[in-house]
Design an enzyme around this catalytic site. Structure first.
Site, PDB file in Angstrom:
ATOM      1  N   TYR A  86       0.862  -1.181   0.000  1.00  0.00           N
ATOM      2  CA  TYR A  86       0.000   0.000   0.000  1.00  0.00           C
ATOM      3  C   TYR A  86       0.896   1.229   0.000  1.00  0.00           C
ATOM      4  O   TYR A  86       1.768   1.364   0.864  1.00  0.00           O
ATOM      5  CB  TYR A  86      -0.923   0.032   1.226  1.00  0.00           C
ATOM      6  N   ASP A 144       9.270   3.410   1.380  1.00  0.00           N
ATOM      7  CA  ASP A 144       8.084   4.166   1.797  1.00  0.00           C
ATOM      8  C   ASP A 144       7.942   3.927   3.300  1.00  0.00           C
ATOM      9  O   ASP A 144       7.367   2.925   3.729  1.00  0.00           O
ATOM     10  CB  ASP A 144       6.862   3.668   1.023  1.00  0.00           C
ATOM     11  N   LYS A 190       2.752  10.669   7.849  1.00  0.00           N
ATOM     12  CA  LYS A 190       2.023  10.321   9.070  1.00  0.00           C
ATOM     13  C   LYS A 190       2.616  10.942  10.345  1.00  0.00           C
ATOM     14  O   LYS A 190       2.252  12.051  10.696  1.00  0.00           O
ATOM     15  CB  LYS A 190       1.891   8.804   9.183  1.00  0.00           C
TER      16      LYS A 190
HETATM   17  C1  LIG Z   1      -0.766   6.092   4.831  1.00  0.00           C
HETATM   18  C2  LIG Z   1       0.275   5.655   3.866  1.00  0.00           C
HETATM   19  C3  LIG Z   1       0.504   6.360   2.659  1.00  0.00           C
HETATM   20  C4  LIG Z   1      -0.367   7.510   2.227  1.00  0.00           C
HETATM   21  O1  LIG Z   1      -0.263   8.618   3.051  1.00  0.00           O
HETATM   22  P1  LIG Z   1      -1.429   9.741   3.004  1.00  0.00           P
HETATM   23  O2  LIG Z   1      -0.896  10.825   3.881  1.00  0.00           O
HETATM   24  O3  LIG Z   1      -2.659   9.091   3.522  1.00  0.00           O
HETATM   25  O4  LIG Z   1      -1.559  10.154   1.579  1.00  0.00           O
HETATM   26  C5  LIG Z   1       1.534   5.937   1.850  1.00  0.00           C
HETATM   27  N1  LIG Z   1       2.309   4.881   2.179  1.00  0.00           N
HETATM   28  C6  LIG Z   1       2.122   4.180   3.311  1.00  0.00           C
HETATM   29  C7  LIG Z   1       3.027   3.049   3.639  1.00  0.00           C
HETATM   30  C8  LIG Z   1       1.091   4.537   4.189  1.00  0.00           C
HETATM   31  O5  LIG Z   1       0.873   3.808   5.295  1.00  0.00           O
END
Ligand SMILES: *Cc1c(COP(=O)(O)O)cnc(C)c1O
Length: 399
Positions: free
Chosen positions: A133, A223, A250
């Protein structure tokens, strides 16, 4: 009227209305609930933290936002310098944006343009993981492998630009053998795949990935939007294996304001740094480097260091292991624990029907999805509060 996320509006139950929040607690009109989700894993210091509030308030008194197009300011400069020191290796070049999805988009754009700038037009492919994700925007959905987005696959057909592999070294080696000269990057959520089901895998996979990326000249992107700032029990997984591009979001602002950063290594930055204007990175979110967000992030990092959050996270992991020791149930497929993340995977999603209400009656806010009951608590949680969260999870199976 609000259109809520990830919900069938016709059948969704009424959301809990929050009228106040403080520490690990959310307050509805009737009760207080421990937030075991940390507002989508971001509120690591808890709510209404006096120092974070103060940092933002002080900045509001100066200015809340000025763009980074042709302008600059102290909060953004200070945050980029702080990150440069705080992050491992030569991850020194900070490109700010307003959300994790956008920051991943920026990372993918960097990886593609890095090769295009060298005249290499064959490297258009992304190697990514099954169950990944990376966000909800179109390219991140394509790089991701989340069942909830299969309508996109149905609409467009499988992408010729993305290959998904399981987290097995053999699959990694095969993919590199087959596609290496067409790949611009390997994109992963390192060690812990969050929204794809709190799946955990071994660092040996990432070490081998680093070797193969070096061997074939492919950029490695971590990521760490979810895993960054201690969630896996490491400050950053990038402390263990150094990527070429790191994405944070986050918890970056302690969950106060949406903000994210794509951090490039020296090598990646040099791929854009020359006299040709066409080699510039063509990206610029309106609210990148927002002064309130940068002030919150600076204070958040200060707290993380000063209050030794890594020891708090080790404590959370130890208490979690102790409390779930020996826990089994025929409906449970697996219990997974890593740092500040615990997941109880059940065999059938129907098993979790009604759990949110059950937890709420016991003073815990929880948001299970599909087959996953999980907790990612704020790091400031007290031991009794954490035990309450974990006991609630176990109690669901002991009814
Ligand atoms: C939450 C998340 C995203 C997206 O971040 P947003 O601020 O919601 O756009 C991307 N990668 C990972 C691993 C995430 O957990």
């Amino acid at each position: 009227m609000i259109w809520y996320p990830y919900q069938q509006m016709k059948t969704m139950g009424a959301p809990y209305e929050i009228i106040d929040a403080s520490g690990v607690y959310l307050y509805t009109r009737e009760q207080k609930l421990i937030d075991s989700v940390s507002s989508w894993w971001s509120v690591i210091h808890g709510y209404k933290h006096p120092e974070l509030n103060e940092a933002i308030t002080a900045q509001v008194g100066r200015f809340s936002h000025v763009m980074l197009g042709g302008l600059t300011h102290e909060p953004a400069q200070a945050l980029s310098q702080r990150l440069e020191q705080f992050l491992p290796g030569d991850l020194d070049y900070c490109f700010f944006s307003d959300s994790g999805s956008v920051a991943v988009e920026v990372a993918l754009k960097m990886a593609l343009q890095y090769y295009m700038n060298q005249g290499d037009t064959r490297r258009t492919m992304i190697l990514a993981l099954e169950h990944a994700y990376h966000g909800d925007t179109f390219k991140t959905m394509e790089a991701g492998d989340d069942e909830d987005y299969h309508f996109v696959l149905n609409a467009y057909g499988p992408s010729p630009h993305v290959v998904h592999i399981p987290t097995r070294i053999q699959a990694l080696e095969e993919a590199f053998g087959r596609y290496h000269n067409r790949l611009n990057c390997l994109l992963v959520e390192p060690l812990l795949q969050g929204a794809g089901g709190m799946r955990m895998y071994d660092v040996s996979f990432l070490k081998r990935a680093r070797e193969l990326c070096d061997q074939y000249g492919v950029l490695l992107i971590f990521d760490e939007v979810a895993t960054g700032f201690g969630r896996t029990g490491n400050r950053f997984v990038a402390d263990l294996v150094l990527p070429d591009i790191l994405v944070l979001g986050k918890a970056l602002t302690g969950g106060y304001i949406g903000h994210a950063v794509t951090v490039a290594s020296q090598k990646v930055y040099q791929g854009f740094y020359d006299d040709d204007p066409a080699h510039a990175l063509m990206h610029g979110p309106t609210f990148m480097g927002n002064a309130l967000a940068c002030s919150a992030a600076l204070k958040s990092i200060e707290l993380f260091e000063r209050e030794d959050y890594m020891s708090k996270i080790r404590r959370i992991e130890a208490v979690t292991r102790r409390e779930l020791e020996g826990f089994t149930d025929p409906r449970v497929k697996e219990v997974r624990i890593m740092g500040g993340c615990v997941c109880v995977e059940v065999l059938d999603p129907a098993v979790l029907q009604g759990y949110q209400q059950f937890a709420c009656q016991r003073g815990v806010f929880s948001r299970p999805f599909l087959n996953y009951m999980y907790a990612m608590v704020p790091y400031v949680i007290q031991e009794e509060e954490l035990v309450q969260v974990l006991s609630t999870m176990k109690a669901w199976f002991q009814r």
